[in-house]
Design a protein around this motif. Structure first.
Motif, PDB file in Angstrom:
ATOM      1  N   LYS A 110      12.210  35.210 -14.836  1.00  0.00           N
ATOM      2  CA  LYS A 110      11.621  36.489 -14.429  1.00  0.00           C
ATOM      3  C   LYS A 110      10.622  36.887 -15.510  1.00  0.00           C
ATOM      4  O   LYS A 110      10.998  37.047 -16.677  1.00  0.00           O
ATOM      5  CB  LYS A 110      12.704  37.581 -14.312  1.00  0.00           C
ATOM      6  N   THR A 112       8.423  39.031 -17.998  1.00  0.00           N
ATOM      7  CA  THR A 112       8.709  40.336 -18.607  1.00  0.00           C
ATOM      8  C   THR A 112       7.465  41.215 -18.670  1.00  0.00           C
ATOM      9  O   THR A 112       7.508  42.337 -19.158  1.00  0.00           O
ATOM     10  CB  THR A 112       9.264  40.150 -20.036  1.00  0.00           C
ATOM     11  N   ILE A 118      12.116  35.839 -19.020  1.00  0.00           N
ATOM     12  CA  ILE A 118      13.517  35.591 -19.377  1.00  0.00           C
ATOM     13  C   ILE A 118      14.207  34.939 -18.175  1.00  0.00           C
ATOM     14  O   ILE A 118      13.737  35.045 -17.042  1.00  0.00           O
ATOM     15  CB  ILE A 118      14.270  36.892 -19.745  1.00  0.00           C
ATOM     16  N   GLU A 120      17.051  35.050 -15.568  1.00  0.00           N
ATOM     17  CA  GLU A 120      17.874  36.140 -15.045  1.00  0.00           C
ATOM     18  C   GLU A 120      18.605  35.699 -13.790  1.00  0.00           C
ATOM     19  O   GLU A 120      18.057  34.964 -12.965  1.00  0.00           O
ATOM     20  CB  GLU A 120      16.963  37.323 -14.711  1.00  0.00           C
TER      21      GLU A 120
END
Ligand code: ADP
Ligand code: MG
Length: 726
Positions: A110, A112, A118, A120
């Motif tokens: 995902k 940021t 990151i 997720e």
């Protein structure tokens, strides 16, 4: 004259280099490897907070609802595990009504927003997915504009990691439903049926004073398959597009010598099986047996049984692994029911039982006549089979299986049950005297050699011809086709047995209410129930012509083909049954009927067109070439004043077959043009009534030509090539 067609190089295929690679020679630590790619209980326990782990365990064991906070904890642990294993994506893995599996991958990444990302994975993404459902068969359950479909996490079947050279991804077993909540898959009804049988069997256990622990339906599916060298496979358009040969004359040597069955497994095949097993072990699939089957080129592998839901998921993994790994060994795995005419076809034996953590409810023990609980559950199964022969038959009805069932091959289309001597005798005693006082003992068997041990003998022999056989502590439903998912047959078994148990319990409870003692009520019930299912028991030879007559006298159904069996699915009796137990609504069952018909129609339509294409563009030209050679020779001989009897005779024979072939192709082409009507029933009927006979007529002539056209002119690999190069 130059040969246009090169002879298929059997030698090239046979020269497969089977030197094991360094990796393969490496010793495998079985215990270490098993479940390595499975996110099972062991892994969950290690990675989850204990309260949430306990809550999950309770959901799995007692089939209760899942707390959303637990889903978050599972997702976190799953993500951590998958990333450590190098996964980049996750996928909801489901079983649409095609009979295959489906998956759509999503990356864990995902962004940021600051140029980084990151990994997720939240509970919400674990629990629910939303694939576009519009391209999966729905049998009218969903209009194309209502494309939404949902996948829902099945916490009772562990997630697993699929690895390939390009990377790894996490697969999460899920159920698949339409926007309106109708089941569009094979898993949902199976899970529903497992709940139903659990509920009814527990009710019975309570009556017997047994611990009413959760009852699980268990399955152990045996998988038969063929292996052919890919040298040949891709030169056979019929194998490639239909999964079976549409032409091919029986080789001089087939399976008559019984020299393949249980023979030592050919080196290349063994290497292949080892790798299939290794992959399956990693996924936590407990494959255990492997052997050569009856037909040349045919093999079998089977796992240790598991709960029906996991067994069904694992069976899908087994089929896809068998297919995938074969290519590494220059082989192609054929899962079709009848790849080759004239030798045995392939089936899938579904071993089925039900039990708690403490007992198998179909375990008779040493003295079945005293084991009233066993007799109760066994009677429930027999009653169910007797009443729902049609459903069991319909659950295995599809185009490929028509070549086995009802076509002089194991097992017949008539559903009956084999009990074995011991059980049959117990039931006969109960019928005659109202109670059974003895069990035929099995005893020890001496072999007449002092140094050999005495073997404990089973109380009943095996019967290989029965479609539904009691094999010691489970029933073996042998009529499944090798290519089919076990889910629907297992759903049917669970549901029909649950209904029987329900009825038997209701009768018992009524007697108990009247004040009858439990023993008396039970004895009375068993004695009267025998009349409900006596006619379904048959211990003799299911292949004999006498059985067909006898079965008819007994009023048993003989639904010879898919088109005879499928319409039974939507009989009033069956619609009511599935609806009553909440396993399939009318809409859901009707949609399955429609999809099965569609699949039958498509399978044969594709075969019809492929047969026409091969006959017209491959076989006919070869025959004409041969004729032309013969005529050229005759002409030259004439010029030289030689008389050529044999050549002219052969030319006349070929010419005659060419005439017949063109006629048959014309008929098939005309039928292929027809679609047989607008609705799916008449289209499917057209396939059965017109396409199948037209294809058979073409095949008959082609197979005759194969026997006289020169080997080096024959345009496709022969059975001799395909079945014997290992
Ligand atoms: P065979 O070919 O002689 O029938 P196999 O060993 O190939 O025997 O297969 C028997 C199958 O039955 C195995 O998958 C086994 O795990 C399964 N089985 C054994 N007990 C049960 C049970 N209680 N429920 C379901 N399946 C079972
Ligand atoms: Mg078996």
């Amino acid at each position: 004259m130059s040969r246009v067609i090169p002879r298929f190089d059997t030698l090239a295929a046979a020269k497969y280099d089977s030197t094991p690679s360094a990796e393969k020679r490496h010793r495998i630590d079985l215990e270490q490897v098993f479940g390595e790619n499975l996110f099972g209980l062991h892994e969950m326990k290690a990675r989850m907070p204990s309260a949430q782990f306990e809550a999950l365990l309770s959901t799995m064991q007692n089939r209760t609802e899942l707390d959303p906070s637990v889903a978050d904890a599972v997702a976190a642990a799953m993500k951590e595990w998958a990333l450590e294993k190098g996964a980049t994506h996750y996928s909801h893995w489901f079983q649409p009504l095609t009979g295959n599996t489906a998956e759509k991958h999503d990356s864990f990444l995902k962004p940021t927003g600051d140029g980084r990302a990151i990994a997720e994975f939240r509970g919400k993404a674990l629990v629910q997915g939303e694939p576009d459902a519009s391209s999966f068969p729905s049998g009218g359950l969903r209009a194309t504009f209502e494309a939404r479909g949902y996948t829902a996490w099945d916490p009772t079947s562990p997630a697993f990691l699929m690895e390939g050279p390009g990377g790894a991804y996490l697969c999460i077993p899920t159920a698949f439903a339409s926007w309106a909540g109708d089941a569009l898959d094979k898993k949902t009804p199976l899970l529903r049926s497992m709940e139903v049988i659990d509920e009814q069997a527990r009710r019975a256990l309570r009556l017997f004073g047994s611990p009413p622990l959760p009852v699980t339906a268990t399955c152990g599916p045996e998988q038969e398959f063929f292996l052919v060298d890919e040298e040949f496979y891709f030169r056979r358009p019929d194998l490639q597009t239909c999964g079976r040969t549409l032409f091919g004359t029986k080789p001089p040597k087939g399976q008559e010598l019984d020299d393949h069955y249980f023979g030592s497994i050919p080196a290349r095949v063994l290497e292949y099986m080892n790798e299939v097993e290794l992959e399956l072990y990693r996924l936590g699939v407990p494959v255990t047996t492997r052997h050569n089957e009856v037909a040349p080129g045919q093999y079998e592998m089977a796992p240790i049984f598991e709960d029906a839901n996991q067994a069904a998921d694992h069976q899908q993994l087994m089929m896809s692994t068998l297919r995938r790994v074969a290519r590494k060994y220059g082989l192609v795995c054929l899962l079709h029911e009848k790849p080759f005419q004239g030798v045995n076809g392939s089936g899938k034996h579904l071993n089925w039982s039900m039990g708690t953590d403490e007992q198998n409810l179909l375990e008779p023990g040493e003295t079945p006549h005293e084991n009233m609980q066993f007799l109760f559950f066994c009677s429930a199964v027999l009653k169910a089979v007797a009443r729902h022969q049609d459903l069991l038959r319909a659950a295995v009805a599809h185009a490929g299986n028509d070549h086995r069932l009802g076509a002089n091959e194991a097992p017949p289309a008539i559903i009956s049950a084999f009990c074995g001597d011991q059980l049959q005798d117990v039931f006969e005693q109960i019928e005659k005297a109202g109670t059974a006082t003895s069990s035929k003992s099995s005893g020890l068997m001496g072999l007449g050699v002092k140094s050999l041990p005495h073997l404990p003998k089973h109380a009943g022999d095996r019967n290989r011809t029965s479609p539904f056989a009691f094999t010691g502590n489970k029933w073996e439903f042998r009529a499944l086709g090798s290519s089919q998912s076990v889910s629907f047959p297992a759903t049917v078994l669970n549901t029909i047995v649950a209904e029987s148990i329900d009825e038997l319990c209701t009768k018992l409870e009524a007697q108990l209410e009247k004040g009858t003692s439990f023993e008396d009520a039970l004895r009375g019930l068993l004695a009267s129930e025998i009349h409900e299912f006596k006619h379904i028991i048959f211990n003799g030879d299911n292949y004999s012509a006498e059985w067909v007559t006898e079965a008819e006298k007994r009023g048993l159904l003989n639904l010879g083909s898919t088109m005879d069996a499928l319409p039974r699915l939507v009989d009033e009796k069956n619609l009511a049954l599935f609806e009553k137990y909440g396993v399939l609504s009318h809409r859901e069952l009707e949609s399955r009927y429609e999809i099965f018909l569609e699949q039958y129609f498509h399978a044969i339509n594709i075969e019809g067109e492929t047969a026409q294409y091969i006959a017209q563009t491959m076989i006919l030209p070869s025959a004409v070439r041969f004729l032309s050679e013969l005529l050229t020779t005759a002409e030259r001989a004439d010029e030289l004043g030689m008389k050529l009897g044999g050549v002219l005779k052969t030319a006349a024979q070929v010419n005659d077959l060419i005439d017949r072939l063109t006629d048959c192709i014309a008929v098939l082409a005309e039928q292929n043009q027809e679609l047989g009507g607008d609705d799916v029933v008449s289209k499917a009927e057209h396939m059965r009534r017109n396409i199948v006979p037209a294809m058979n007529a073409v095949r008959d002539v082609v197979d005759r030509l194969e026997r006289i056209v020169p080997d080096d002119l024959w345009p496709v690999p022969t059975y001799r090539d395909m079945l014997f190069v290992k």
